[in-house]
Design a protein around this motif. Sequence first.
Motif, mmCIF file in Angstrom:
data_model
loop_
_atom_site.group_PDB
_atom_site.id
_atom_site.type_symbol
_atom_site.label_atom_id
_atom_site.label_comp_id
_atom_site.label_asym_id
_atom_site.label_seq_id
_atom_site.Cartn_x
_atom_site.Cartn_y
_atom_site.Cartn_z
ATOM 1 N N HIS A 198 0.833 -1.192 0.000
ATOM 2 C CA HIS A 198 0.000 0.000 0.000
ATOM 3 C C HIS A 198 0.869 1.243 0.000
ATOM 4 O O HIS A 198 1.961 1.260 0.504
ATOM 5 C CB HIS A 198 -0.944 0.017 1.197
ATOM 6 N N THR B 100 2.868 8.015 2.448
ATOM 7 C CA THR B 100 2.765 9.461 2.462
ATOM 8 C C THR B 100 2.366 10.023 1.115
ATOM 9 O O THR B 100 2.952 9.695 0.089
ATOM 10 C CB THR B 100 4.118 10.071 2.861
ATOM 11 N N ALA C 198 -4.991 -0.324 8.392
ATOM 12 C CA ALA C 198 -3.609 -0.797 8.503
ATOM 13 C C ALA C 198 -2.710 0.300 9.077
ATOM 14 O O ALA C 198 -1.735 0.015 9.753
ATOM 15 C CB ALA C 198 -3.099 -1.243 7.141
ATOM 16 N N TYR C 199 -3.039 1.537 8.774
ATOM 17 C CA TYR C 199 -2.261 2.650 9.302
ATOM 18 C C TYR C 199 -3.115 3.906 9.268
ATOM 19 O O TYR C 199 -4.167 3.949 8.617
ATOM 20 C CB TYR C 199 -0.967 2.865 8.500
ATOM 21 N N GLN D 117 -2.767 8.318 9.218
ATOM 22 C CA GLN D 117 -1.877 9.453 9.001
ATOM 23 C C GLN D 117 -2.531 10.742 9.479
ATOM 24 O O GLN D 117 -3.756 10.859 9.494
ATOM 25 C CB GLN D 117 -1.554 9.604 7.508
ATOM 26 N N LEU E 30 2.729 9.223 10.605
ATOM 27 C CA LEU E 30 2.041 7.982 10.259
ATOM 28 C C LEU E 30 2.190 7.022 11.424
ATOM 29 O O LEU E 30 3.279 6.904 12.001
ATOM 30 C CB LEU E 30 2.637 7.375 8.987
ATOM 31 N N ARG F 101 1.120 2.924 12.563
ATOM 32 C CA ARG F 101 0.583 1.663 12.054
ATOM 33 C C ARG F 101 -0.280 0.989 13.114
ATOM 34 O O ARG F 101 -0.195 1.292 14.302
ATOM 35 C CB ARG F 101 1.724 0.744 11.637
#
Lengths: 118, 111
Positions: free
Chosen positions: A103, A106, B31-32, B34, B49, B51
């Motif tokens: 995936h 940033t 999954a993460y 930000q 970010l 996780r």
Amino acid sequence: NAGVTQTPKFRVLKTGQSMTLLCAQDMNHEYMYWYRQDPGMGLRLIHYSVGEGTTAKGEVPDGYNVSRLKKQNFLLGLESAAPSQTSVYFCASSYFIRRTGGHQETQYFGPGTRLLVL
Amino acid sequence: SQKIEQNSEALNIQEGKTATLTCNYTNYSPAYLQWYRQDPGRGPVFLLLIRENEKEKRKERLKVTFDTTLKQSLFHITASQPADSATYLCALGEAGNMLTFGGGTRLMVKP
């Protein structure tokens, strides 16, 4: 490096007119995206591209078309503008990180294009 | 699809205090996650970010937490400054899918 650039910065259209928004990035990113941002709605994905020559629909694709003929450029077209397309349009790009599940991470955004459709 | 909730009302705090912004989501954990900063008339800029297997992440005066049980992320700015005034967006990422952004919370730090 210029990063992500967008042209034009501002445009006024009449209903039914067409136009193309240009996005360019000099970071050699595989992924590119077009979003629109409306008050209270957040950023909504219109179309995206995972590489040169490929495009896919996002959350709100109707009324828009895109093309990615070169890796560094991503064009957003409005064939027949409508007042509902009045918005601020942002282009973004990112690397593709080859992890499990693969995936992107940033995202780097351009300065935006303000579009007013009368 | 995921629904992301950020407080649409502006957060006003005094310079030097800690600002805490909230990002809540529905459905499954991403999954993460930000956080981005957006100044008026500009595009969002990436900040941090975190996780799904991380509880906390820090960068200078910024700290992000991720609680998958509460389905919530908190974004903290310690020793806030007027220059921190901006809109802060959270975005959820899931493997194989695009980012989903929240509507953002505007932070105003008063001197």
